[in-house]
Scaffold this active site. Sequence first.
Site, PDB file in Angstrom:
ATOM      1  N   TYR A   1       0.848  -1.204   0.000  1.00  0.00           N
ATOM      2  CA  TYR A   1       0.000   0.000   0.000  1.00  0.00           C
ATOM      3  C   TYR A   1       0.871   1.238   0.000  1.00  0.00           C
ATOM      4  CZ  TYR A   1      -4.126  -2.783   1.095  1.00  0.00           C
ATOM      5  OH  TYR A   1      -5.156  -3.674   1.037  1.00  0.00           O
TER       6      TYR A   1
ATOM      7  N   ASN B   1      -5.427  -4.850  -6.699  1.00  0.00           N
ATOM      8  CA  ASN B   1      -5.671  -3.592  -7.406  1.00  0.00           C
ATOM      9  C   ASN B   1      -4.719  -2.497  -6.943  1.00  0.00           C
ATOM     10  OD1 ASN B   1      -7.647  -4.128  -5.129  1.00  0.00           O
ATOM     11  ND2 ASN B   1      -7.912  -1.917  -5.304  1.00  0.00           N
TER      12      ASN B   1
ATOM     13  N   HIS C   1     -16.600  -4.660  -0.426  1.00  0.00           N
ATOM     14  CA  HIS C   1     -16.680  -4.700  -1.884  1.00  0.00           C
ATOM     15  C   HIS C   1     -17.747  -5.660  -2.383  1.00  0.00           C
ATOM     16  CE1 HIS C   1     -13.123  -2.228  -2.285  1.00  0.00           C
ATOM     17  NE2 HIS C   1     -12.455  -3.037  -1.476  1.00  0.00           N
TER      18      HIS C   1
ATOM     19  N   HIS D   1     -11.291  -6.498   3.579  1.00  0.00           N
ATOM     20  CA  HIS D   1     -10.379  -6.544   4.727  1.00  0.00           C
ATOM     21  C   HIS D   1     -11.062  -7.236   5.904  1.00  0.00           C
ATOM     22  CE1 HIS D   1      -7.788  -2.964   3.114  1.00  0.00           C
ATOM     23  NE2 HIS D   1      -8.025  -3.905   2.215  1.00  0.00           N
TER      24      HIS D   1
END
Length: 341
Positions: free
Chosen positions: A96, A131, A233, A261
Amino acid sequence: MVSSSAMAKPPFASRLHLVWVFCIAIISSLAVSTSFAELQRLEHAAKRDDGSLSFLVVGDWGRRGLYNQSKVALQMGRIGEQLDIDFVVSTGDNFYGDGLKNVNDPAFLESFKNIYTAKSLQKQWYSVLGNHDYRGNIEAQLSPALRKIDSRWFCQRSFIVNAGIAEFFFVDTTPFVNKYLVDKDHNYDWRGVSPRATYLADLLQDLKQALNKSSAKWKIVVGHHAIRSAGHHGDTPELISLLLPMLKAYNVDMYMNGHDHCLEHISSVDNPIQYLTSGAGSKAWRGDIKRYNNRAMKFYYDGQGFMSVKLAGSDAEIAFYDVLGRVLYTWKASKQLHSTM
């Protein structure tokens, strides 16, 4: 680097329409595809004494030790030693917020090499891209130069690991998802993916061929995005349309993913596929859960943690652990019965 920052995001109804238009295009490409370039295949020996296999699964972790990443890593080391694991599976979003900048990016050391230091974790790591990884320099994360820095690291777009009792099919799911192409807030590195329809048609054809050839007792597919999820999501329509029918047709036992998550187990109500989410390697989303079919939903946890898997003959045992290494949930199954408990 291909930028999507100049593209406007259409309303939801239009995006949903784009999903189906895209799926039709891929299916049409599959009908004429002549690609039979086999996916890269790796061999990983199971345990010599009994042929069993043990491994950990963690996703969405690379935050330089923050958001309890270091605490999760500590418990992974402890459980890894108890189970005498053979390897670790990473379900993507490895670094990240925007992947790696280059092969010398300190994030590789600060989020991976210097975090997962336990002796039991000095095993091969098999990783897919998420992603967030696509927002960085994708070629850097795929580069063999990283394996010179830490030999545990293995990350490719899509590949196969044959581990005797089980065969693992790692699938690059980010290019399937339409919304990233119209994401005006981030740039994605689509090198190696364009033209997208051809890339995905070839990937699906190669995956189909590999699944058809597989004689493994356990077939496990790993991707970043969920097929089924009650997390933030939710389900991924493109994967439901394009990937799920293949998993059903070739008797895949488990689909493992990150992206949401959380830790999660959804059991299919019309086939033996188990959907297992392990995307809680660092930052978690407390209270972010959608309503889901009560028959299908077996377990959901909105905190940090990871998953272990043990395969021995016809038997499988799955366990989810929290940030303190406490067992939250276990599930057992037999190939003969496909039963759960």
